[in-house]
Design a protein around this motif. Sequence first.
Motif, short mmCIF file in Angstrom:
data_model
loop_
_atom_site.label_atom_id
_atom_site.label_comp_id
_atom_site.label_asym_id
_atom_site.label_seq_id
_atom_site.Cartn_x
_atom_site.Cartn_y
_atom_site.Cartn_z
N ASN A 17 5.26 -6.24 11.93
CA ASN A 17 4.33 -7.37 12.12
C ASN A 17 3.87 -7.81 10.92
O ASN A 17 3.14 -8.99 10.96
N ASN A 18 3.84 -7.45 9.79
CA ASN A 18 3.33 -7.88 8.61
C ASN A 18 4.10 -7.92 7.40
O ASN A 18 4.07 -7.79 6.19
N ILE A 19 5.51 -8.73 7.73
CA ILE A 19 6.35 -9.25 6.86
C ILE A 19 6.12 -10.69 6.57
O ILE A 19 6.24 -11.33 7.12
N HIS A 20 5.69 -10.69 5.24
CA HIS A 20 5.52 -12.25 4.82
C HIS A 20 6.10 -12.44 3.39
O HIS A 20 6.24 -11.71 2.78
N SER A 21 6.37 -13.77 3.13
CA SER A 21 6.90 -14.09 1.89
C SER A 21 6.00 -13.79 0.80
O SER A 21 4.77 -13.97 1.17
N PRO A 22 6.34 -13.77 -0.43
CA PRO A 22 5.30 -13.58 -1.57
C PRO A 22 4.57 -14.72 -1.57
O PRO A 22 4.58 -16.01 -1.58
N GLY A 23 3.14 -14.40 -1.66
CA GLY A 23 2.17 -15.34 -2.00
C GLY A 23 1.10 -14.87 -2.85
O GLY A 23 1.58 -13.72 -3.72
N THR A 24 -0.13 -15.62 -3.02
CA THR A 24 -0.92 -15.07 -4.25
C THR A 24 -1.98 -13.95 -3.84
O THR A 24 -2.66 -13.48 -4.49
N VAL A 25 -1.82 -13.58 -2.33
CA VAL A 25 -2.84 -12.73 -1.64
C VAL A 25 -2.22 -11.72 -1.17
O VAL A 25 -0.94 -11.48 -0.70
N LEU A 26 -2.61 -10.42 -1.70
CA LEU A 26 -1.97 -8.95 -1.27
C LEU A 26 -2.94 -8.34 -0.50
O LEU A 26 -4.17 -8.32 -0.64
N HIS A 27 -2.36 -7.47 0.50
CA HIS A 27 -2.95 -6.48 1.65
C HIS A 27 -3.03 -5.27 0.81
O HIS A 27 -2.13 -4.67 0.40
N LEU A 28 -4.38 -4.65 0.76
CA LEU A 28 -4.37 -3.32 0.21
C LEU A 28 -4.94 -2.32 1.34
O LEU A 28 -5.65 -2.77 2.16
N SER A 29 -4.06 -1.46 1.51
CA SER A 29 -4.63 -0.22 2.44
C SER A 29 -4.56 1.35 1.83
O SER A 29 -4.18 1.44 0.78
N ASN A 30 -5.34 2.27 2.59
CA ASN A 30 -5.40 3.55 2.24
C ASN A 30 -6.18 3.82 1.00
O ASN A 30 -5.84 4.59 0.29
N ILE A 31 -7.07 2.88 1.16
CA ILE A 31 -8.29 2.90 -0.14
C ILE A 31 -9.26 4.05 0.07
O ILE A 31 -9.90 3.98 1.35
N PRO A 32 -9.59 5.05 -0.63
CA PRO A 32 -10.39 5.88 -0.51
C PRO A 32 -11.87 5.47 -0.19
O PRO A 32 -12.24 4.51 -0.83
N SER A 33 -12.51 6.00 0.59
CA SER A 33 -13.96 5.48 0.85
C SER A 33 -14.83 5.25 -0.34
O SER A 33 -15.82 4.19 -0.40
N ASP A 34 -14.77 6.29 -1.22
CA ASP A 34 -15.46 6.01 -2.44
C ASP A 34 -14.87 5.34 -3.59
O ASP A 34 -15.73 5.33 -4.86
#
Length: 576
Positions: A493-510
């Motif tokens: 569901n999250n396949i997008h062409s390259p753009g200027t915005v990146l989605h980051l995930s799995n970031i440690p809470s601290d």
Amino acid sequence: MKRTFSSDEFDTNGDGLSSLNSQIPDIAKKSRSEPALPSRVVHVRNIEASDLEAVQLGLPFGRITNFLNLRKKAQAFLEFDLTDSAKQMVDYFSSVPAMLNGRQIFAQYSNHGELRTDPTNRSNQQAHVALAQATDLYEAAQKGGPNCVLRISIMNMLYPVTIDVLHQIFSKFSIILKIITFTKNDKFQALIQAKDSNGAAQAKVQLHGQNIYNGCCTLHIEYSKLQSLTVKFNNDKSRDYTNPTLPAGEGHSLQQHELERMHSNPNLLSLQRSGSNEDYRYDYYSAGAARGRPPSTPGTPGYDMQTGSSHLMSPLQPPSNAYNPVSGVPPPPSPYGHAYGSAHHQISSMHSLPPGHAAAHMHAVHQQSQQQNPHMMSVQNGPVILVSNLNENMTTPESLFTLFGVYGDVHRVKILFNKKDSALIQFATPQQALVAHQNLDHITMFGKQIKVSFSKHQFVQMPKDGSSDMGLTKDFTNSPLHRFKKPGSKNYNNIHSPGTVLHLSNIPSDTSEEEIRNIFSQYGTIKRFKFFEKDHKMALIEMDTIEETIAALINTHNYRLADSMHLRVSFSKSKL
């Protein structure tokens, strides 16, 4: 006094009529020139249909109390409970030419006041079973019920999804009564009414998040607030599988006028309409998939992969190695003993039904649907793409694996030894190679605009044992970083062409914003950054240019932020 069919006029020869009743054709011919008086019995001529199909012709006009299908004589008799219902049907068919299975159907009053059939006759017993089945389905379609209607959205829709595709998928879980497709907010959607809520619930559980094609066309399913659907046309945008009398579209003004008059009949079942504000207004004709067609193999009309020109789609017999989509298995037989709806698969309306619609031809239709199932269609390209005009000083197999892995599971990468600005990339499926081509052709990577094309190779050859190619060929088949290994993955569901915005995930809470900015600032100018309010494990970051975004993704995806947590990076369509 009108003559009635008596029990001594029936036998078990399959017609339901004995030789004593040979005068029926003469009566039919006479009635054409000498109109009969109004009767509860409607005589249908020139009909070649199953019992279920014949009954369905009459149900939109009123309740049918008895039924006789004389297949060998191409005639049928429908007995209504009210004369007014019979009149509605005769008036409609007198003013609207109707075709069923390649034959024009004629309806007139019968000279018989009622049908008195022999209950011990096998054909009559089968006719009554068909009458009960058809009535049950029609009433269920009209009344509906809570959680009987599903709302489907197609995510990442690279290929069009038709009503026939949806019917085949969802009919595995319930008898499908009605389907409406439309486009809302530039998204292809459908409303599907199942016969019962249990079947709808099973379909929702089993199909939500699944893909119709590998890597694309992901099903997002939720319950609709509607309890039933109102279908006006039987065409490629909407279908009522219980009512073959519907016209094909608004262009058939005469049919539509007659149907509106017919539905004003107070003797008909009332439609259960919801008071919901759910928006299901749509354009039956302009709605649809506008993102291209599934390509076909060479030598057939289809989608021209090289030029992108659009031609007519041609369903093909699947190759032995064809991928297995959600709907790859034909629907099981209906609990009614009739593959309900599958006979309607290829219709646009009753007025253009193809030959072979009758139950006698169901086996042939089933075989044809297997051979021409567009779900099983292979794309024209293979699983290998050729990437050229690379920056040979900065490009590595790992960087290509990371970037192209956004659009499919990359199995092998080979940078060409004698032409190091070019590389071969092998995907898990040809469909994934197609998605990568569509999104990455002509993007700028490491200061050079790359070109992505399809290779004639079906796989990337690894170096022979003992030989070295200086690390230019890598096998990533078993890499844990594949994004699409899990069926129904949300990554589809999250396949997008390259753009200027990146989605980051799995970031440690601290992890702080400053830490992340320090990592990404190595690859360009950061314009904006934002943690998700409800989930600090995710964030959006905006770079100054798309080229910087691509470089940042290549270098930060799987970046180790903590002992057991690695950053996940993908392109986003969101704006900051």
